[in-house]
Write a protein that holds these residues in place. Structure first.
Motif, PDB file in Angstrom:
ATOM      1  N   ILE A   1      36.738  41.537  36.577  1.00 33.42           N
ATOM      2  CA  ILE A   1      36.541  42.250  37.853  1.00 33.42           C
ATOM      3  C   ILE A   1      37.895  42.505  38.530  1.00 33.42           C
ATOM      4  N   GLU A   2      38.756  41.481  38.549  1.00 30.31           N
ATOM      5  CA  GLU A   2      40.074  41.623  39.189  1.00 30.31           C
ATOM      6  C   GLU A   2      40.895  42.723  38.512  1.00 30.31           C
TER       7      GLU A   2
ATOM      8  N   SER B   1      39.849  45.168  36.854  1.00 29.96           N
ATOM      9  CA  SER B   1      39.187  46.470  36.814  1.00 29.96           C
ATOM     10  C   SER B   1      39.651  47.359  37.960  1.00 29.96           C
TER      11      SER B   1
ATOM     12  N   PHE C   1      35.540  48.022  39.534  1.00 30.42           N
ATOM     13  CA  PHE C   1      34.715  46.913  40.034  1.00 30.42           C
ATOM     14  C   PHE C   1      35.541  46.006  40.941  1.00 30.42           C
ATOM     15  N   THR C   2      34.925  45.563  42.020  1.00 30.45           N
ATOM     16  CA  THR C   2      35.583  44.541  42.852  1.00 30.45           C
ATOM     17  C   THR C   2      34.575  43.460  43.208  1.00 30.45           C
TER      18      THR C   2
HETATM   19 MG   LIG Z   1      38.930  45.040  40.830  1.00 25.94          MG
END
Ligand SMILES: [Mg+2]
Ligand SMILES: Cc1ncc(COP(=O)(O)O)c(C=O)c1O
Ligand SMILES: Cc1ncc(COP(=O)(O)O)c(C=O)c1O
Ligand SMILES: [Mg+2]
Ligand SMILES: [Mg+2]
Ligand SMILES: [Mg+2]
Lengths: 361, 361
Positions: free
Chosen positions: B276-277, B279, B282-283
């Protein structure tokens, strides 16, 4: 794998064909790749299960509109408290005292402080060996509570009384779906699932919606309105037990419904009662006009001989025949899923025991 | 039979090896000729199961003497009411408001009319995206209630606060046995089984016996003392769910206990948070110091793209990734039984989705 002759009063024997489906679907329900135990209760897969379960139960029992069906937790024991919490309005309630479970129901109403509790009939003085005569009651009561089948004592209401100004609340734990009753005769029916319906941990509540008291504030989980409003999905329901119940309802419907079940149950019970009657060592402690067809106690009149019978029966594969600790003797619980051949084998075993032991009488 | 990648928040995925045992023993538990579902809860066979379950849980969590372990029904939702019913003495209680479930717990205390309810800290103003700073509290409270892991929001207490004059009551529904806590830090722990332990319909309560209020008269089923006195066998317990829980406890012990589980959970969660980080689409909405390792929400910031992701993920066999309706986006629940490879596959799917959709950002 040999299946036992399991006379347990509950949790009790389930249909073998149902267990086989459960077994088959254990790692993947209908190609979902999930066990029913692993399914979100908000998924359409599970919603279909609970809706089908409700529809089947409505069909099997002929549950009219205006009655809600709830799938709850806590057992019949929690309903001893929830029924008065939800139904008491004026504070005047009646109970018919027909056995240990009826007494517990009365005792929970007392704990709650229901102001006026009338025990309108009781057979406690006779050791609960019959259903007492039910008086005509004209007075208004918030409800009158009965136990349709007394699991421990082995008695059952053969007809449901009618009271002019009081709805009936019925603990139907041990004969729901195995006796034929008309739901219209009741205001509230409740039953633990673990005898005729499925695994323990599921409680069925059938309630006439207009009886529910609406002035009180109750903890959400103890308020029938919560569960009605949320179709039994306010919180996580006992989803696996509901799934097994659905399968049992399907099995029962395929067999011919409650009418056919009653026929089979009367056949099984008839055979066992006849064997007891014809026996010179076994007797039934229960009045003929009050006998249960699901829970059948019998005694020799001699504690040691009772114990001997139970021991030898157990060794021969007839399990859980020991009577409840409060009454002693023997008790055969033969709910819907208990097969006729199992009863037949038991009666043969009883006769053989009698031939062997009769001489000591 | 392919097993799904099931990210359900509960009921949730169970260890496949446990389901295989359940399947194998379905028609006959250890040559008894009975399913565990069919066994009397008073039989020695079942008594062994419930006793072993308790011993295993005591071992896994290091539950000290003086704490009782109860196997109840009704879900965590019923504990929202039972905890105050059983523990309130002076009438002064505190709550930490960290999410939707904490709010429900507070609301049930209000319904019960607990006279003095202090919300001592809350992150509601920030959309529950972090665990609020917990103030030092010297005042006496009957208890202070926390939710160790906030299932819907994806936050968790990283350390358990200590209060000089108040025992902690903890809703541990979504991280019991998946985070390492010291039971001595709590007065009462409760958890629905349906995430880390077994099927829905079983609720675990671990209570320090000397905290239980003894002056009140409560309905028997709602009184911890009833269940303590009867070793959770006052009425018919959810016996099949207890059996599955016992198997899960055995599985967990064989794997190396909670310490090893935490290691695996941190590995799984670490991989997903890292993805997620790294990406660009995405957060994580959750503050770094408050993140849950069992429930991991993530968003694209675009509702349509979220919906597209969930749809394509579902088609690819990643089930139940839709975030709770109250927060939206996605949420991956990766409890103890969720395998590392499943998380790995999800992160690869996320990367592929990003490569395909990133251009639309
Ligand atoms: Mg992110
Ligand atoms: C007639 C009757 N009522 C109530 C109960 C108590 O049910 P539960 O154990 O589900 O609370 C039983 C259990 O055997 C019963 O037979
Ligand atoms: C933290 C938390 N508390 C309480 C609940 C409610 O549990 P139950 O459905 O068992 O009543 C949940 C359910 O998901 C939960 O995650
Ligand atoms: Mg409905
Ligand atoms: Mg005779
Ligand atoms: Mg114990």
């Amino acid at each position: 794998m040999k299946r036992a002759r399991n006379f347990s009063a509950g949790p009790a024997i389930l249909p073998e064909s149902v267990l086989e489906i459960v077994q088959k679907e254990m790692l993947s329900y209908r190609d979902s790749g999930m066990s029913v135990m692993e399914m979100s209760h908000r998924s359409s897969l599970f919603e279909n299960i609970i809706e089908e379960a409700e529809q089947l139960l409505r069909e099997l029992m002929g549950i009219p509109e205006g009655y809600k069906v709830l799938f709850l937790q806590g057992g019949a024991s929690l309903q001893f408290a929830m029924a008065p919490m939800n139904l008491v309005k004026t504070g005047k309630v009646g109970y018919i005292n027909t056995g240990s479970w009826a007494k517990k129901a009365i005792s929970e109403a007392k704990i709650l402080g229901v102001p006026h509790i009338d025990v309108l009939a009781s057979s406690e003085g006779d050791g609960f060996t019959h259903i007492p005569e039910i008086p005509a009651v004209d007075e208004a009561y918030d409800y009158i509570h009965i136990t349709t089948n007394n699991t421990i004592e082995g008695t059952a209401f053969q007809t449901i009384p009618r009271f002019v100004n009081a709805p009936i609340v019925a603990d139907m734990s041990s004969n729901i779906l195995s006796n034929l009753y008309d739901v219209n005769d009741f205001g509230l029916i409740y039953a633990g699932a673990q005898k005729n319906i499925g695994p323990a941990g599921l409680t069925i509540v059938i309630v006439k919606e207009d009886l529910i008291q609406t002035e009180k504030t109750l903890p959400s989980m103890l308020d029938y309105r919560t569960h009605i409003k949320n179709d039994s999905l306010y919180n996580t329901p006992p989803s696996f037990a509901i799934y097994v119940a659905k399968l049992v309802f399907e099995w029962l419907k395929d067999l011919g419904g409650v009418t056919e079940m009653v026929r089979q149950n009367e056949e099984k019970a008839g055979l066992l009662y006849r064997t007891i009657e014809e026996s010179s060592i076994f007797t039934s402690p229960i009045a003929v006009d009050s006998r249960s067809i699901t829970n059948i106690p019998f005694v020799t009149g001699d504690k040691d001989l009772d114990a001997k019978f139970v021991k030898e029966a157990t060794n021969a594969g007839f399990l859980n025949l020991k009577g409840h600790r409060s009454v002693g003797g023997m008790r055969a619980s033969i709910y819907n899923a208990f097969p006729y051949e199992g009863v037949k084998e038991l009666t043969e075993f009883m006769k053989a025991f009698e031939a062997k032991e009769g001489k000591f009488k």
